[in-house]
Design an enzyme around this catalytic site. Structure first.
Site, short mmCIF file in Angstrom:
data_model
loop_
_atom_site.label_atom_id
_atom_site.label_comp_id
_atom_site.label_asym_id
_atom_site.label_seq_id
_atom_site.Cartn_x
_atom_site.Cartn_y
_atom_site.Cartn_z
N HIS A 78 0.81 -1.21 0.00
CA HIS A 78 0.00 0.00 0.00
C HIS A 78 0.85 1.27 0.00
CE1 HIS A 78 -3.96 -2.02 1.54
NE2 HIS A 78 -3.51 -2.52 0.40
N HIS A 235 -9.39 -1.26 -5.91
CA HIS A 235 -8.35 -1.61 -4.94
C HIS A 235 -7.37 -2.63 -5.53
CE1 HIS A 235 -6.42 -1.86 -1.05
NE2 HIS A 235 -6.28 -3.16 -1.30
N ASP A 239 -3.32 -2.37 -5.66
CA ASP A 239 -2.34 -3.40 -5.29
C ASP A 239 -1.36 -3.68 -6.42
OD1 ASP A 239 -3.25 -3.79 -2.70
OD2 ASP A 239 -4.53 -5.49 -3.21
N HIS A 262 -1.74 -10.63 -5.45
CA HIS A 262 -0.34 -10.38 -5.09
C HIS A 262 0.62 -11.38 -5.72
CE1 HIS A 262 -1.82 -7.42 -2.33
NE2 HIS A 262 -2.45 -8.31 -1.58
#
Length: 306
Positions: A78, A235, A239, A262
């Site tokens: 973040h 969001h 990421d 991720h």
């Protein structure tokens, strides 16, 4: 190419870690040209530097974790995303815990206060890597492809069937303004029905309705309101941008991500870095051959320079 940037002065943030639940403080400090983003763990007399680089990524389960083999720092994506979104290339991030503060689950507060603090242009130029042919990475039913494009463009699709999220798709042409206005306010998200499983695995111990965008599959609704009608996919782009910050150069291309996360984000970054290294090696060879009066194309199969 553009000039590199750092922050104008130190700025600190405090809060709880999303997964550990422990209090944490980070202090962002200006850094010289070509430093990159470097974390400095500073606690109980222990001082450890960890560059924000793919070589130091050790875990991608529900966050990006980095380690130098002696200390680990979790949920670094973040703050890295905020820095990348503001085009800040050189920064020391001092931290007194093993996880960055989650703040409100977005990068809004990081962005607001960094902008207030000020951004300083530096003399050195930021390298860039221009994609000239498609590059793919695939993992199970997920994939990321990057296509040639004069700039950085992202198309992202997420799919959560039988849930209030459903399938969402968003395309953005990346810029600092777009990041601030359309991405930075999007919070991390999850389903309340998954909490027990997360707890069993020692995750989201610091999560609450103030820092997570919470949905219920059972009730088929969002529990604590939405900032955008497609906040989850925004969001996910946040990421991905945090993963792109692992690269030591600006990337130019059109990224298409389907059901990313991720793990595949970091796989993609490593693939791009391999291609960049290969390009550098070929350029070095070309320089070597031309200096010696040869035509590089006649020696493509040689490997004189290791």
């Amino acid at each position: 190419m553009r000039n590199q940037n750092t922050i104008s002065k130190e700025i600190s943030f405090e809060g709880s870690g999303l997964h550990s639940g422990k209090r944490s403080k980070i202090t962002l400090k200006p850094a010289p040209e070509n430093t990159g983003i470097v974390f400095l763990y500073n606690n109980a007399g222990l001082h450890e530097f960890i560059p924000y680089s793919p070589d130091y990524v050790t875990d991608t389960k529900n966050n990006i974790t980095i380690s130098n083999g002696r200390v680990i720092i979790k949920t670094v994506e973040h703050i890295a995303s905020a820095l990348y979104g503001l085009r800040i290339d050189n920064c020391i991030i001092e931290i007194n815990s093993t996880e960055t503060p989650i703040m409100d689950g977005s990068t809004k507060e990081f962005v607001r206060r960094i902008k207030e603090c000020g951004i300083e242009k530096q003399l050195a130029l930021k390298p860039e890597f221009v994609i000239v042919s498609p590059v793919w990475i695939k993992s199970e039913d997920k994939f990321i492809v990057i296509l040639p494009h004069n700039g950085l463009k992202i198309n992202y699709t997420i799919s959560f069937p039988n849930s209030p999220i459903g399938t969402q798709n968003l395309t953005i042409e990346f810029s600092e303004k777009k990041y601030i206005d359309e991405i930075s306010n999007a919070r991390t998200f999850g389903f309340i029905e998954d909490l027990d499983e997360y707890y069993k695995n020692g995750l989201v111990l610091g999560a609450n309705f103030e820092n997570v965008h919470v949905f219920s599959k059972t009730e088929n609704k969002v529990i604590n309101g939405s900032r955008y009608n497609d906040e989850p996919v925004r969001h996910k782009i946040l990421d991905l941008i945090g993963a792109l910050a692992l690269l030591p150069f600006d990337l130019k291309g059109y990224i298409v991500s389907y059901k990313g996360g991720h793990g595949i984000d970091v796989m993609f970054v490593k693939k791009i870095l391999q291609l960049f290294a290969k390009k550098d090696k070929e350029q070095l060879k070309e320089s070597f051959y031309s200096k010696n009066g040869y035509t590089y194309s006649n020696f493509l199969k040689l490997d004189d320079i290791q």
